[in-house]
Design an enzyme around this catalytic site. Structure first.
Site, PDB file in Angstrom:
ATOM      1  N   ALA A  71      20.554  16.855  28.774  1.00 50.68           N
ATOM      2  CA  ALA A  71      21.475  17.265  27.933  1.00 50.68           C
ATOM      3  C   ALA A  71      21.250  18.867  28.040  1.00 50.68           C
ATOM      4  O   ALA A  71      20.303  19.137  27.857  1.00 50.68           O
ATOM      5  CB  ALA A  71      21.567  16.621  26.782  1.00 50.68           C
ATOM      6  N   GLN A  85      14.917  14.187  27.289  1.00 55.15           N
ATOM      7  CA  GLN A  85      14.580  14.872  27.070  1.00 55.15           C
ATOM      8  C   GLN A  85      13.413  15.357  28.586  1.00 55.15           C
ATOM      9  O   GLN A  85      12.685  16.094  27.879  1.00 55.15           O
ATOM     10  CB  GLN A  85      13.302  14.054  25.931  1.00 55.15           C
ATOM     11  CG  GLN A  85      13.054  14.120  24.936  1.00 55.15           C
ATOM     12  CD  GLN A  85      12.903  14.699  23.896  1.00 55.15           C
ATOM     13  OE1 GLN A  85      13.238  16.295  25.237  1.00 55.15           O
ATOM     14  NE2 GLN A  85      13.697  15.572  23.004  1.00 55.15           N
ATOM     15  N   THR A 121      39.272  18.069  27.917  1.00 55.65           N
ATOM     16  CA  THR A 121      39.496  18.833  29.144  1.00 55.65           C
ATOM     17  C   THR A 121      38.006  19.473  29.296  1.00 55.65           C
ATOM     18  O   THR A 121      36.815  19.797  28.123  1.00 55.65           O
ATOM     19  CB  THR A 121      40.309  19.711  28.563  1.00 55.65           C
ATOM     20  OG1 THR A 121      41.248  19.727  28.333  1.00 55.65           O
ATOM     21  CG2 THR A 121      40.220  21.704  29.261  1.00 55.65           C
ATOM     22  N   GLY A 157      24.175  14.247  25.237  1.00 55.65           N
ATOM     23  CA  GLY A 157      23.745  12.932  25.847  1.00 55.65           C
ATOM     24  C   GLY A 157      23.537  11.151  25.551  1.00 55.65           C
ATOM     25  O   GLY A 157      24.277  10.837  26.176  1.00 55.65           O
ATOM     26  N   THR A 158      24.195  11.821  23.814  1.00 55.47           N
ATOM     27  CA  THR A 158      24.173  10.755  23.177  1.00 55.47           C
ATOM     28  C   THR A 158      25.856   9.665  24.107  1.00 55.47           C
ATOM     29  O   THR A 158      25.902   9.144  24.020  1.00 55.47           O
ATOM     30  CB  THR A 158      25.047  10.110  21.732  1.00 55.47           C
ATOM     31  OG1 THR A 158      23.633  10.667  21.368  1.00 55.47           O
ATOM     32  CG2 THR A 158      25.489   9.029  20.891  1.00 55.47           C
ATOM     33  N   ASN A 170      11.101  11.150  23.407  1.00 54.45           N
ATOM     34  CA  ASN A 170      11.320  11.827  22.408  1.00 54.45           C
ATOM     35  C   ASN A 170      10.344  11.526  21.100  1.00 54.45           C
ATOM     36  O   ASN A 170       9.943  12.926  20.835  1.00 54.45           O
ATOM     37  CB  ASN A 170      13.078  11.697  22.166  1.00 54.45           C
ATOM     38  CG  ASN A 170      13.027  10.765  21.573  1.00 54.45           C
ATOM     39  OD1 ASN A 170      13.489   9.110  21.813  1.00 54.45           O
ATOM     40  ND2 ASN A 170      13.780  10.656  19.928  1.00 54.45           N
ATOM     41  N   CYS A 223      15.735  13.483  15.653  1.00 54.80           N
ATOM     42  CA  CYS A 223      17.261  12.468  16.249  1.00 54.80           C
ATOM     43  C   CYS A 223      17.934  11.609  15.329  1.00 54.80           C
ATOM     44  O   CYS A 223      18.984  11.552  15.341  1.00 54.80           O
ATOM     45  CB  CYS A 223      17.149  12.147  17.770  1.00 54.80           C
ATOM     46  SG  CYS A 223      16.325  13.401  19.008  1.00 54.80           S
TER      47      CYS A 223
END
Ligand code: PLP
Length: 397
Positions: free
Chosen positions: A214, A194, A253, A72-73, A164, A343
């Site tokens: 994510a 979230q 990839t 997600g970052t 979050n 997090c």
């Protein structure tokens, strides 16, 4: 001994059975490089494309294309820095035309997750003017707070769907509409890491230009995430250069097994939501009622109205308590919960978010985050409350 009761789903959620099955199937039959020209590669490419379609379908994102990322970052970096860089010239020339200083502005919510806040702030080093959009005491970005900051020199607005730490929901559709009206050159990025898979509203209806999601927050396998890009939106500048995967937007990839598991988890979540849209909200309310009975002076963080709550997160401050010690007592009772935000690398840093909502300083170390998956039984909620009571007795007597 009973298995631990896991109430830390906002940190990460265990892979759902459907996700594990999809992962295993892809690992057995679609493990080849999807870029390879042989039949093995073609099988992997088909699995990857199926996952792309399934994810869009599950999240109600038919107007979006899926760019796979690792976390997600990373998706937030591509959506924020990548789009701001791509849109910079347009915003600068609008600023020049209006007689301004030819600078492009970026607006970011004050309570964003660190992975959205810092990439936006870092754009200042490249010459962007970065401004923070204040949140109210519940952690919500109101259209009235965004409106005065909007103008044609804005290149990007970034506001998360759900917070979050607090479980607050932002009125994304409203914020997007305000942005379209007053900042016509701006893209709107939304961190939905979230919220995705926990809300019935389709992403199509929110209308953001780019959306981060994510796998590991909704029951997929970690190591796969995505940036959803609305059709017609300018391509972000890629963060990584290389083999040109994902239409040149994200070289590297592709994680086919992770993508298959992510899509399967999102589909499973959608089914759960459709079957019982209030599953999370009802459990959150039931748990809160039990905790309040034990600690009447409990301070509940986030907005008061259920419509503005994500449902999966119950964030509370227990006056006089050290959250870290408290959660270890609960852990000894077999119940895992979070403190503040897991997090952050170790959950110990002073919270920018708690300051942004104006929580009294003396409560900052007393914040517990209980986060749900929506299938907790009454007996499990009872067990959580019993563990909470045990911990509260140590502090409160
Ligand atoms: C709202 C939000 N955005 C982004 C992230 C970052 O996601 P990841 O840990 O997959 O990089 C998290 C959680 O970690 C989050 O809660």
């Amino acid at each position: 001994v009973a298995a631990p009761l896991y109430l830390d789903h906002a940190a990460t959620s265990p892979p759902l059975p459907a996700a594990r099955r999809a992962f295993d199937e892809a690992a057995a039959a679609a493990w080849a490089n999807p870029g390879s020209l042989h039949a093995g590669g073609a099988a992997a490419a088909r699995t990857l494309e199926r996952a792309r379609r399934q994810l869009r379908e599950a999240l109600g994102a038919r107007a979006y294309r899926v760019v796979w990322t690792g976390t997600g970052t990373e998706a937030n970096h591509l959506g924020i820095q990548g789009l701001a860089r791509a849109l910079r010239l347009r915003a600068e020339s609008a600023s020049r035309k209006a007689g301004g200083a030819a600078t492009a502005r970026v607006l970011v919510g004050a309570a964003e997750h660190a992975s959205g806040f810092h990439p936006a702030k870092a754009l200042a080093a490249e010459g962007f003017v970065v401004e923070t959009i204040p949140v109210d005491a519940g952690g919500v970005v109101r259209a009235a707070a965004l409106a005065p900051l909007l103008a044609p020199d804005v290149a990007l607005v970034s506001v998360q769907w759900a917070n979050n730490e607090l479980g607050s929901l932002n009125p994304i559709a409203e914020l997007v509409a305000a942005t379209r009206a007053a900042a016509p050159h701006a893209a709107f990025h939304c961190d939905a890491v979230q919220a995705a898979g926990k809300r019935v509203e389709p992403l199509d209806l929110l209308g953001a230009d780019s959306v981060s999601v994510a796998a590991h927050k909704l029951g997929g396998v970690r190591g796969c995430a995505a940036l959803l890009l609305r059709d017609g939106v300018t391509d972000p500048e890629p963060m990584f250069l290389g083999g040109g995967h994902e239409d040149g937007l994200r070289s590297g990839t592709e994680n086919v097994m992770g993508a298959a598991a992510f899509a399967a988890a999102a589909a499973a979540r959608t089914q759960l939501l459709d079957a019982d849209p209030r599953a999370l909200a009802a459990r959150r309310a039931a748990l809160l009622e039990r905790l309040r009975a034990i600690a009447p002076d409990l301070v509940v963080l986030g907005p008061a109205a259920e419509a503005e709550q994500l449902g999966s997160i119950l964030s509370v401050a227990v006056p006089g308590v050290r959250a870290e010690t408290f959660l270890h007592i609960m852990e000894a009772e077999g119940v895992y919960v979070g403190s503040g935000s897991a997090c952050h690398a170790h959950g110990t840093k002073a919270s920018r978010v708690l300051r942004a909502v104006g929580l009294a300083e003396e409560l900052h170390d007393s914040v517990l985050r209980l986060s749900l998956c929506g299938s907790e039984t009454d007996a499990e909620l009872e067990r959580a409350a019993a563990a909470f009571e045990k911990a509260a007795a140590v502090f409160i007597g």
